[in-house]
Design an enzyme around this catalytic site. Structure first.
Site, mmCIF file in Angstrom:
data_model
loop_
_atom_site.group_PDB
_atom_site.id
_atom_site.type_symbol
_atom_site.label_atom_id
_atom_site.label_comp_id
_atom_site.label_asym_id
_atom_site.label_seq_id
_atom_site.Cartn_x
_atom_site.Cartn_y
_atom_site.Cartn_z
ATOM 1 N N SER A 62 0.820 -1.214 0.000
ATOM 2 C CA SER A 62 0.000 0.000 0.000
ATOM 3 C C SER A 62 0.858 1.270 0.000
ATOM 4 C CB SER A 62 -0.917 -0.003 1.225
ATOM 5 O OG SER A 62 -1.715 -1.165 1.216
HETATM 6 N N1 SAM Z 1 -0.370 -5.134 4.191
HETATM 7 C C1 SAM Z 1 0.279 -5.399 2.952
HETATM 8 C C2 SAM Z 1 1.652 -4.847 2.857
HETATM 9 O O1 SAM Z 1 2.122 -4.201 3.812
HETATM 10 O O2 SAM Z 1 2.302 -5.099 1.849
HETATM 11 C C3 SAM Z 1 -0.531 -4.975 1.750
HETATM 12 C C4 SAM Z 1 -1.647 -5.872 1.535
HETATM 13 S S1 SAM Z 1 -2.306 -5.983 -0.080
HETATM 14 C C5 SAM Z 1 -2.970 -4.405 -0.347
HETATM 15 C C6 SAM Z 1 -3.695 -7.024 0.340
HETATM 16 C C7 SAM Z 1 -3.319 -8.438 0.663
HETATM 17 O O3 SAM Z 1 -4.467 -9.083 1.222
HETATM 18 C C8 SAM Z 1 -2.904 -9.266 -0.536
HETATM 19 O O4 SAM Z 1 -1.636 -9.797 -0.333
HETATM 20 C C9 SAM Z 1 -3.967 -10.350 -0.615
HETATM 21 O O5 SAM Z 1 -3.496 -11.580 -1.094
HETATM 22 C C10 SAM Z 1 -4.431 -10.419 0.819
HETATM 23 N N2 SAM Z 1 -5.757 -11.013 1.051
HETATM 24 C C11 SAM Z 1 -6.887 -10.842 0.326
HETATM 25 N N3 SAM Z 1 -7.888 -11.563 0.870
HETATM 26 C C12 SAM Z 1 -7.377 -12.195 1.957
HETATM 27 C C13 SAM Z 1 -7.908 -13.079 2.946
HETATM 28 N N4 SAM Z 1 -9.179 -13.485 2.932
HETATM 29 N N5 SAM Z 1 -7.087 -13.518 3.921
HETATM 30 C C14 SAM Z 1 -5.787 -13.136 3.962
HETATM 31 N N6 SAM Z 1 -5.231 -12.315 3.052
HETATM 32 C C15 SAM Z 1 -6.014 -11.842 2.070
#
Ligand code: SAM
Length: 217
Positions: A62
């Site tokens: 992000s």
């Molecule tokens: N916090 C992260 C960082 O610091 O890089 C950014 C996160 S990215 C915007 C969103 C993440 O949420 C992705 O890696 C995606 O695979 C994960 N995600 C989506 N749905 C999810 C779920 N149900 N459980 C766990 N992770 C999930």
């Protein structure tokens, strides 16, 4: 000052502090954490830019300001047990690890979880546990949490996450359609999980939260 240290200071001053983030611990931790180690080598020179970046698997790290805003909103003092849903690159988890006591982070894509785990370990963040799974269920056995941060966009606030908040605990989650969301802060006010204060922190844009209590695919 090394090159990245200079870039970090500039990032914090021009993207984070200037937009109203005042929590000293958040600002200091963001000046310290080597964000460039959480992005692919080909994007090293963009690691401190004012936008999200791809991390593979069609996911993103992000924008620094959004990370700062969500983190400040959690009001961490150093004693908390925090749940992160969406480990992604691991950068947000590193920031939480600097500011809280224990961090549990769930990622649905195994390759991202494994990469994040490696970098967090190499930076000695031993108070973070990264696990692979559907984070929309939360982590009941480890609850209650003082803070829960969802870093992917949800169609609605999953009740199951409210239930896992400690009294006084904070949940931050982007909620909306698949393309744009509103950042919502929930504070649990009493033993009754429905006794919740909800605040709207403005518009944002996240990748989808995919799972049982999120988007279906
Ligand atoms: N916090 C992260 C960082 O610091 O890089 C950014 C996160 S990215 C915007 C969103 C993440 O949420 C992705 O890696 C995606 O695979 C994960 N995600 C989506 N749905 C999810 C779920 N149900 N459980 C766990 N992770 C999930």
């Amino acid at each position: 000052m090394d090159r990245y240290k200079k870039q970090r200071k500039k990032m914090v001053d021009s993207q984070v502090r200037s937009r109203g983030i005042t929590d000293k611990r958040v600002l200091e931790a963001m000046e310290k954490i080597p964000r460039h180690l959480f992005v692919d080598e080909g994007l090293l020179n963009q690691a401190y830019d004012d936008n999200p970046l791809p991390i593979g698997e069609r996911q993103t790290i992000s924008q620094p300001y959004i990370v700062a805003l969500m983190t400040e909103t959690l009001q961490l003092t150093g004693k908390e047990k925090v749940l992160e849903i969406g480990t992604g690159s691991g950068y947000q988890a590193a920031l939480l690890a600097e500011l809280a006591d224990r961090v549990l982070s769930i990622e649905r894509i195994a390759s991202l979880a494994s990469k994040a785990r490696n970098i967090l370990e190499s930076l000695n963040y031993f108070n973070v546990l990264v696990c692979v799974g559907d984070g929309t269920y939360g982590w009941k056995d480890e609850s209650p949490f003082d803070a829960i941060i969802v870093t992917a966009g949800a169609p609605a606030i999953p009740d199951i996450l409210k239930d896992q908040l400690a009294v006084g605990g904070r949940l931050i989650i982007p909620v909306g359609d698949r393309y744009t969301q509103t950042m919502m802060k929930l504070t649990r006010l009493s033993d009754n999980p429905d006794d919740i204060k909800i605040e709207d922190l403005g518009g944002c844009r996240f990748v989808n939260l995919v799972g049982q209590h999120g988007w279906k695919g």
